[in-house]
Scaffold this motif. Structure first.
Motif, PDB file in Angstrom:
ATOM      1  N   THR A  51      -6.566   6.002 -16.510  1.00 21.30           N
ATOM      2  CA  THR A  51      -5.957   5.534 -17.739  1.00 21.30           C
ATOM      3  C   THR A  51      -6.932   5.753 -18.886  1.00 21.30           C
ATOM      4  N   THR A  52      -6.394   5.869 -20.067  1.00 20.91           N
ATOM      5  CA  THR A  52      -7.225   5.907 -21.266  1.00 20.91           C
ATOM      6  C   THR A  52      -6.999   4.650 -22.097  1.00 20.91           C
ATOM      7  N   ASN A  53      -6.238   3.706 -21.533  1.00 22.44           N
ATOM      8  CA  ASN A  53      -5.864   2.492 -22.232  1.00 22.44           C
ATOM      9  C   ASN A  53      -6.654   1.315 -21.651  1.00 22.44           C
ATOM     10  N   LEU A  54      -7.457   0.650 -22.493  1.00 23.72           N
ATOM     11  CA  LEU A  54      -8.285  -0.454 -22.029  1.00 23.72           C
ATOM     12  C   LEU A  54      -7.457  -1.573 -21.407  1.00 23.72           C
ATOM     13  N   GLY A  55      -6.304  -1.875 -21.977  1.00 21.03           N
ATOM     14  CA  GLY A  55      -5.438  -2.917 -21.433  1.00 21.03           C
ATOM     15  C   GLY A  55      -4.950  -2.584 -20.038  1.00 21.03           C
ATOM     16  N   ARG A  56      -4.587  -1.326 -19.824  1.00 25.84           N
ATOM     17  CA  ARG A  56      -4.142  -0.903 -18.489  1.00 25.84           C
ATOM     18  C   ARG A  56      -5.295  -0.956 -17.488  1.00 25.84           C
ATOM     19  N   MET A  57      -6.498  -0.623 -17.952  1.00 24.66           N
ATOM     20  CA  MET A  57      -7.653  -0.671 -17.059  1.00 24.66           C
ATOM     21  C   MET A  57      -7.893  -2.115 -16.589  1.00 24.66           C
ATOM     22  N   LYS A  58      -7.806  -3.065 -17.510  1.00 27.21           N
ATOM     23  CA  LYS A  58      -7.969  -4.474 -17.143  1.00 27.21           C
ATOM     24  C   LYS A  58      -6.840  -4.919 -16.216  1.00 27.21           C
ATOM     25  N   GLU A  59      -5.621  -4.483 -16.525  1.00 26.87           N
ATOM     26  CA  GLU A  59      -4.467  -4.809 -15.674  1.00 26.87           C
ATOM     27  C   GLU A  59      -4.687  -4.288 -14.262  1.00 26.87           C
ATOM     28  N   ASN A  60      -5.115  -3.038 -14.139  1.00 27.90           N
ATOM     29  CA  ASN A  60      -5.357  -2.445 -12.824  1.00 27.90           C
ATOM     30  C   ASN A  60      -6.404  -3.225 -12.050  1.00 27.90           C
ATOM     31  N   GLY A  61      -7.431  -3.702 -12.737  1.00 24.96           N
ATOM     32  CA  GLY A  61      -8.466  -4.484 -12.076  1.00 24.96           C
ATOM     33  C   GLY A  61      -7.925  -5.759 -11.451  1.00 24.96           C
ATOM     34  N   GLY A  62      -6.860  -6.308 -12.034  1.00 26.33           N
ATOM     35  CA  GLY A  62      -6.245  -7.520 -11.497  1.00 26.33           C
ATOM     36  C   GLY A  62      -5.664  -7.330 -10.108  1.00 26.33           C
ATOM     37  N   ALA A  63      -5.439  -6.099  -9.709  1.00 24.81           N
ATOM     38  CA  ALA A  63      -4.900  -5.828  -8.370  1.00 24.81           C
ATOM     39  C   ALA A  63      -5.867  -6.276  -7.280  1.00 24.81           C
ATOM     40  N   ALA A  64      -7.152  -6.297  -7.588  1.00 21.37           N
ATOM     41  CA  ALA A  64      -8.154  -6.697  -6.596  1.00 21.37           C
ATOM     42  C   ALA A  64      -8.004  -8.161  -6.206  1.00 21.37           C
ATOM     43  N   ASP A  65      -7.357  -8.946  -7.055  1.00 13.85           N
ATOM     44  CA  ASP A  65      -7.170 -10.369  -6.760  1.00 13.85           C
ATOM     45  C   ASP A  65      -5.895 -10.659  -5.973  1.00 13.85           C
ATOM     46  N   ILE A  66      -5.102  -9.632  -5.719  1.00  9.91           N
ATOM     47  CA  ILE A  66      -3.834  -9.807  -5.014  1.00  9.91           C
ATOM     48  C   ILE A  66      -4.026  -9.445  -3.546  1.00  9.91           C
ATOM     49  N   VAL A  67      -3.812 -10.428  -2.681  1.00 11.21           N
ATOM     50  CA  VAL A  67      -3.888 -10.185  -1.240  1.00 11.21           C
ATOM     51  C   VAL A  67      -2.469 -10.296  -0.697  1.00 11.21           C
ATOM     52  N   LEU A  68      -1.933  -9.168  -0.306  1.00 12.87           N
ATOM     53  CA  LEU A  68      -0.577  -9.144   0.247  1.00 12.87           C
ATOM     54  C   LEU A  68      -0.603  -9.597   1.700  1.00 12.87           C
ATOM     55  N   THR A  69       0.464 -10.249   2.114  1.00 13.73           N
ATOM     56  CA  THR A  69       0.573 -10.640   3.515  1.00 13.73           C
ATOM     57  C   THR A  69       0.870  -9.402   4.356  1.00 13.73           C
ATOM     58  N   PRO A  70       0.585  -9.461   5.647  1.00  9.07           N
ATOM     59  CA  PRO A  70       0.944  -8.330   6.506  1.00  9.07           C
ATOM     60  C   PRO A  70       2.446  -8.014   6.422  1.00  9.07           C
ATOM     61  N   GLU A  71       3.269  -9.044   6.258  1.00 11.58           N
ATOM     62  CA  GLU A  71       4.715  -8.825   6.157  1.00 11.58           C
ATOM     63  C   GLU A  71       5.075  -8.080   4.875  1.00 11.58           C
ATOM     64  N   GLU A  72       4.415  -8.423   3.776  1.00  8.68           N
ATOM     65  CA  GLU A  72       4.680  -7.730   2.509  1.00  8.68           C
ATOM     66  C   GLU A  72       4.269  -6.264   2.590  1.00  8.68           C
ATOM     67  N   VAL A  73       3.107  -6.013   3.183  1.00  5.78           N
ATOM     68  CA  VAL A  73       2.654  -4.630   3.366  1.00  5.78           C
ATOM     69  C   VAL A  73       3.657  -3.877   4.222  1.00  5.78           C
ATOM     70  N   GLN A  74       4.144  -4.521   5.292  1.00  9.37           N
ATOM     71  CA  GLN A  74       5.114  -3.874   6.177  1.00  9.37           C
ATOM     72  C   GLN A  74       6.428  -3.601   5.456  1.00  9.37           C
ATOM     73  N   HIS A  75       6.875  -4.519   4.601  1.00  5.83           N
ATOM     74  CA  HIS A  75       8.108  -4.295   3.831  1.00  5.83           C
ATOM     75  C   HIS A  75       7.973  -3.055   2.956  1.00  5.83           C
ATOM     76  N   ILE A  76       6.831  -2.912   2.305  1.00 11.22           N
ATOM     77  CA  ILE A  76       6.614  -1.728   1.466  1.00 11.22           C
ATOM     78  C   ILE A  76       6.565  -0.478   2.337  1.00 11.22           C
ATOM     79  N   ASP A  77       5.844  -0.545   3.462  1.00 14.02           N
ATOM     80  CA  ASP A  77       5.789   0.601   4.384  1.00 14.02           C
ATOM     81  C   ASP A  77       7.178   0.996   4.855  1.00 14.02           C
ATOM     82  N   ASP A  78       7.990   0.000   5.227  1.00 14.55           N
ATOM     83  CA  ASP A  78       9.352   0.276   5.692  1.00 14.55           C
ATOM     84  C   ASP A  78      10.183   0.925   4.591  1.00 14.55           C
ATOM     85  N   ALA A  79      10.048   0.425   3.379  1.00 15.15           N
ATOM     86  CA  ALA A  79      10.792   1.005   2.253  1.00 15.15           C
ATOM     87  C   ALA A  79      10.365   2.450   2.026  1.00 15.15           C
TER      88      ALA A  79
END
Length: 97
Positions: A51-79
């Motif tokens: 990204t070249t957008n500082l706001g998007r860079m900060k937003e992307n960093g927030g992903a590190a704080d999200i821990v998906l459950t194994p079921e959520e990961v599996q739902h995405i994999d299945d989709a």
């Protein structure tokens, strides 16, 4: 651009709806959920979003704080297993026998 053609958008609607639902439930963005999914897959996978957008860079960093459950990961994999490869991914049509 192939990702903006109606066929490509239509093929991905169910997956996008799932990602949006997960994002809404976590007060996150779809981009954060997508990055969190990659991070949660394997400990050695390191997504490198651009990204070249500082706001998007900060937003992307927030992903590190999200821990998906194994079921959520599996739902995405299945989709993902049910999304036909489109021109966006340089895919070819899969014929079902």
């Amino acid at each position: 651009m192939p990702q903006f053609q109606k066929e490509a958008v239509g093929q991905n609607q169910k997956l996008l709806a799932l990602i949006q639902t997960l994002a809404d439930s976590r007060q996150a963005t779809p981009a954060q959920i997508s990055l969190a999914w990659m991070i949660n897959k394997k400990p050695w996978i390191v997504p490198i979003p651009g990204t070249t957008n500082l706001g998007r860079m900060k937003e992307n960093g927030g992903a590190a704080d999200i821990v998906l459950t194994p079921e959520e990961v599996q739902h995405i994999d299945d989709a993902l297993d049910h999304v036909a490869m489109s021109a966006v991914f340089c895919g070819t049509a899969v014929e079902k026998k």
